[in-house]
Design a protein around this motif. Structure first.
Motif, PDB file in Angstrom:
ATOM      1  N   ALA A  32       0.947  -1.355   0.086  1.00  0.00           N
ATOM      2  CA  ALA A  32      -0.163  -0.136  -0.213  1.00  0.00           C
ATOM      3  C   ALA A  32       0.747   1.413   0.166  1.00  0.00           C
ATOM      4  O   ALA A  32       1.278   1.740   1.221  1.00  0.00           O
ATOM      5  CB  ALA A  32      -0.837   0.019   1.211  1.00  0.00           C
ATOM      6  N   ILE A  33       1.201   1.689  -0.995  1.00  0.00           N
ATOM      7  CA  ILE A  33       2.045   2.851  -1.400  1.00  0.00           C
ATOM      8  C   ILE A  33       1.184   4.190  -1.521  1.00  0.00           C
ATOM      9  O   ILE A  33       0.443   4.189  -2.613  1.00  0.00           O
ATOM     10  CB  ILE A  33       3.035   2.759  -2.310  1.00  0.00           C
ATOM     11  N   GLN A  34       1.326   5.418  -0.862  1.00  0.00           N
ATOM     12  CA  GLN A  34       0.438   6.299  -1.137  1.00  0.00           C
ATOM     13  C   GLN A  34       1.405   7.732  -1.172  1.00  0.00           C
ATOM     14  O   GLN A  34       2.271   7.903  -0.244  1.00  0.00           O
ATOM     15  CB  GLN A  34      -0.526   6.458  -0.086  1.00  0.00           C
ATOM     16  N   ARG A  35       1.541   8.438  -2.248  1.00  0.00           N
ATOM     17  CA  ARG A  35       2.281   9.472  -2.553  1.00  0.00           C
ATOM     18  C   ARG A  35       1.667  10.702  -1.416  1.00  0.00           C
ATOM     19  O   ARG A  35       0.800  10.676  -0.813  1.00  0.00           O
ATOM     20  CB  ARG A  35       2.234   9.983  -3.887  1.00  0.00           C
ATOM     21  N   GLU A  36       2.445  11.615  -1.389  1.00  0.00           N
ATOM     22  CA  GLU A  36       2.215  12.825  -0.318  1.00  0.00           C
ATOM     23  C   GLU A  36       0.810  13.312  -0.756  1.00  0.00           C
ATOM     24  O   GLU A  36       0.273  14.036  -0.073  1.00  0.00           O
ATOM     25  CB  GLU A  36       3.459  13.726  -0.342  1.00  0.00           C
ATOM     26  N   ASP A  37       0.624  13.413  -2.085  1.00  0.00           N
ATOM     27  CA  ASP A  37      -0.623  13.943  -2.558  1.00  0.00           C
ATOM     28  C   ASP A  37      -1.903  13.032  -2.221  1.00  0.00           C
ATOM     29  O   ASP A  37      -3.088  13.346  -2.917  1.00  0.00           O
ATOM     30  CB  ASP A  37      -0.429  14.526  -3.962  1.00  0.00           C
ATOM     31  N   GLY A  38      -1.452  11.978  -1.720  1.00  0.00           N
ATOM     32  CA  GLY A  38      -2.602  11.034  -1.459  1.00  0.00           C
ATOM     33  C   GLY A  38      -2.846   9.981  -2.532  1.00  0.00           C
ATOM     34  O   GLY A  38      -3.612   9.071  -2.469  1.00  0.00           O
ATOM     35  N   HIS A  39      -2.203   9.956  -3.737  1.00  0.00           N
ATOM     36  CA  HIS A  39      -2.255   9.165  -4.843  1.00  0.00           C
ATOM     37  C   HIS A  39      -1.867   7.637  -4.510  1.00  0.00           C
ATOM     38  O   HIS A  39      -0.871   7.727  -3.732  1.00  0.00           O
ATOM     39  CB  HIS A  39      -1.764   9.832  -6.107  1.00  0.00           C
ATOM     40  N   TYR A  79      -0.020   5.993 -10.543  1.00  0.00           N
ATOM     41  CA  TYR A  79      -0.333   6.707  -9.572  1.00  0.00           C
ATOM     42  C   TYR A  79      -2.100   6.960  -9.620  1.00  0.00           C
ATOM     43  O   TYR A  79      -2.311   7.804 -10.685  1.00  0.00           O
ATOM     44  CB  TYR A  79       0.278   7.737  -9.063  1.00  0.00           C
ATOM     45  N   TRP A  80      -2.752   6.922  -8.699  1.00  0.00           N
ATOM     46  CA  TRP A  80      -4.240   6.910  -8.929  1.00  0.00           C
ATOM     47  C   TRP A  80      -4.753   7.932  -7.795  1.00  0.00           C
ATOM     48  O   TRP A  80      -4.766   7.624  -6.430  1.00  0.00           O
ATOM     49  CB  TRP A  80      -5.093   5.881  -8.713  1.00  0.00           C
ATOM     50  N   PRO A  81      -5.674   8.955  -8.203  1.00  0.00           N
ATOM     51  CA  PRO A  81      -6.027  10.096  -7.208  1.00  0.00           C
ATOM     52  C   PRO A  81      -7.305   9.195  -6.622  1.00  0.00           C
ATOM     53  O   PRO A  81      -7.925   8.747  -7.204  1.00  0.00           O
ATOM     54  CB  PRO A  81      -6.914  11.127  -8.212  1.00  0.00           C
ATOM     55  N   PRO A  82      -7.423   9.215  -5.445  1.00  0.00           N
ATOM     56  CA  PRO A  82      -8.380   8.376  -4.670  1.00  0.00           C
ATOM     57  C   PRO A  82      -9.752   8.902  -4.976  1.00  0.00           C
ATOM     58  O   PRO A  82     -10.638   7.993  -5.049  1.00  0.00           O
ATOM     59  CB  PRO A  82      -8.157   8.672  -2.951  1.00  0.00           C
ATOM     60  N   GLU A  83     -10.038  10.211  -5.327  1.00  0.00           N
ATOM     61  CA  GLU A  83     -11.394  10.635  -5.716  1.00  0.00           C
ATOM     62  C   GLU A  83     -11.867  10.002  -6.950  1.00  0.00           C
ATOM     63  O   GLU A  83     -13.038  10.019  -7.227  1.00  0.00           O
ATOM     64  CB  GLU A  83     -11.355  12.122  -5.794  1.00  0.00           C
TER      65      GLU A  83
END
Length: 420
Positions: A32-39, A79-83
């Motif tokens: 589970a890798i999440q970038r600083e911008d939440g992606h 990378y995928w934006p959660p929204e």
């Protein structure tokens, strides 16, 4: 009774209203890798599948991943934006989930592939009134074959084999206690379906209807073969010992000794690529063998299969249910391969190729030589290949899996669950 090749169907009405109460929790063993911008860093294929779950499941859908910092080796990571995702992503330590549970398990149908850190999750779900559907891919035999291909004989090998045996016992308990079983490929279905009353066989692949070879594709390919008289052989996948990639060039050398003219293209990458390129030079096969590197699936690999490839050579030494088999058959390309568990079961159901019963390059070359010298037989195999593949396209197999999950949920809500 186990569900086999027949399409799983779910009752409507009461089932649909009951299903709305349940969350679908899909556990996947990637970091589970999440970038600083939440992606979130997720494979595109996984996102496609999760979107389909979200579209067809009446309740909320959640993707559960293991905590981690190093990205998976998937080539289609992005990378995928959660929204933009119609499902929630959450990190779980699998061992803690199985041992202690989590609020996410409540009122859920949980789906996960067999995993040593998830042993006991079926019982944990039962304790909180939830349902568990376990997925399988590798039999113990295949796991042992993989271990032997990666480890030299010695104490480390013995330790690994003992661990696999003990882990297998726990896996069988999970299969028996789960409310449903989904088997990717024939090996685990043949081995385990009798242990679970709600078992489904499916074939994982990425092929859609627009990727299937047409009758015109087949005609054009065989007209080309008649003109050239030189069959185009192919291999795609990881260039790794467990895939038998080191057998490809020796096989080609044996074909040449048999007096068979041919062209061989090798697509993919991996730790054996340098060795394979050296073997090509050592055998003087530069004019007949090409290493293509990794091809994009939909717009490079599949068009190549449909238009140019006459036969797929498959030296897989072990029986993992690689999606390569179905994707190759979708291109109307027959397979000649070692008789591992996966190809044995698929060949028995499709008849779309040849089994090689001795796992060495010389025998594989002899198995290849037979169909390429009989164009009429080769054409029949091509039609068998695409006829089988069109019954098992991605959408068909995925819909069967969804229907199976809904069926398990309906039976679970009605109290029809088997005793542990």
């Amino acid at each position: 009774m186990p569900v086999s090749d027949a399409t799983a169907s779910a009752p409507s009405g009461t089932m649909a209203s009951q299903q709305k109460k349940r969350r679908l929790l899909v556990l996947v063993d990637i970091p589970a890798i999440q970038r600083e911008d939440g992606h979130w860093l997720l494979p595109t294929k996984l996102v496609t599948g999760m979107r389909a779950y979200a579209e067809q499941w009446s309740g909320p859908v959640m993707l559960g991943l293991q905590p981690g910092h190093q990205s998976s080796a998937e080539l289609d990571n992005a990378y995928w934006p959660p929204e933009t995702l119609p499902f929630q992503v959450q990190a779980f330590r699998f061992s803690e989930l199985a041992e202690r549970g989590h609020t996410a398990l409540k009122n859920a149908l949980v789906m996960a592939m067999l995993h040593h850190e998830l042993h006991g999750l079926a019982r944990r779900c039962r304790e909180v009134g939830s349902l568990f559907v376990v997925g399988t891919e590798l039999t113990l035999r295949t796991q042992v074959q993989i271990a032997r291909s990666l480890h030299r004989p010695g104490p480390a090998m013995v330790k690994k084999l003992i661990w696999l045996s003990l882990n297998h016992r726990r896996a069988l308990r999970d299969i028996t206690e789960a409310q449903g079983l989904q088997c990717n490929g024939t090996p685990t279905f043949d081995a385990y379906a009798h242990r679970n009353p709600h078992a489904l066989l499916y074939f994982d692949n990425r092929t859609t209807a627009d990727m299937l070879a047409s009758a015109q594709d087949i005609d054009t390919r065989f007209e080309r073969l008649a003109r050239r008289g030189r069959p185009h052989l192919f291999f795609s996948g990881r260039l790794h010992p467990i895939k038998g990639a080191h057998h490809l060039v020796p096989m080609a050398a044996h074909l040449r000794r048999l007096g068979i003219d041919f062209e061989l293209s090798i697509a993919g990458d991996g730790p054996l690529r340098g060795e394979i390129e050296s073997q090509i030079r050592a055998h003087g096969l530069q004019d007949q063998i090409r290493c293509l590197g990794t091809l994009r699936f939909s717009d490079e690999l599949m068009p190549l299969l449909r238009r140019e490839i006459d036969l797929f050579t498959c030296p897989h030494l072990q029986g993992d249910p690689s999606c390569t088999y179905l994707e190759t058959l979708s291109g109307a390309v027959p397979i000649v391969g070692y008789d591992n568990e996966a190809w044995q079961g698929l060949h028995r159901r499709s008849g779309a190729g040849v089994l090689c019963h001795s796992r060495d390059p010389a025998h594989l070359a002899a198995a290849v030589a037979t169909p390429v010298q009989d164009v009429t037989a080769l054409r029949k195999l091509a039609h068998k290949a695409v006829d089988f593949a069109q019954k098992h396209l991605f959408d068909i197999e995925f819909n069967r899996r969804i229907a199976h999950l809904k069926q398990v949920a309906s039976q679970g809500d009605a109290g029809d669950t088997h005793a542990p």
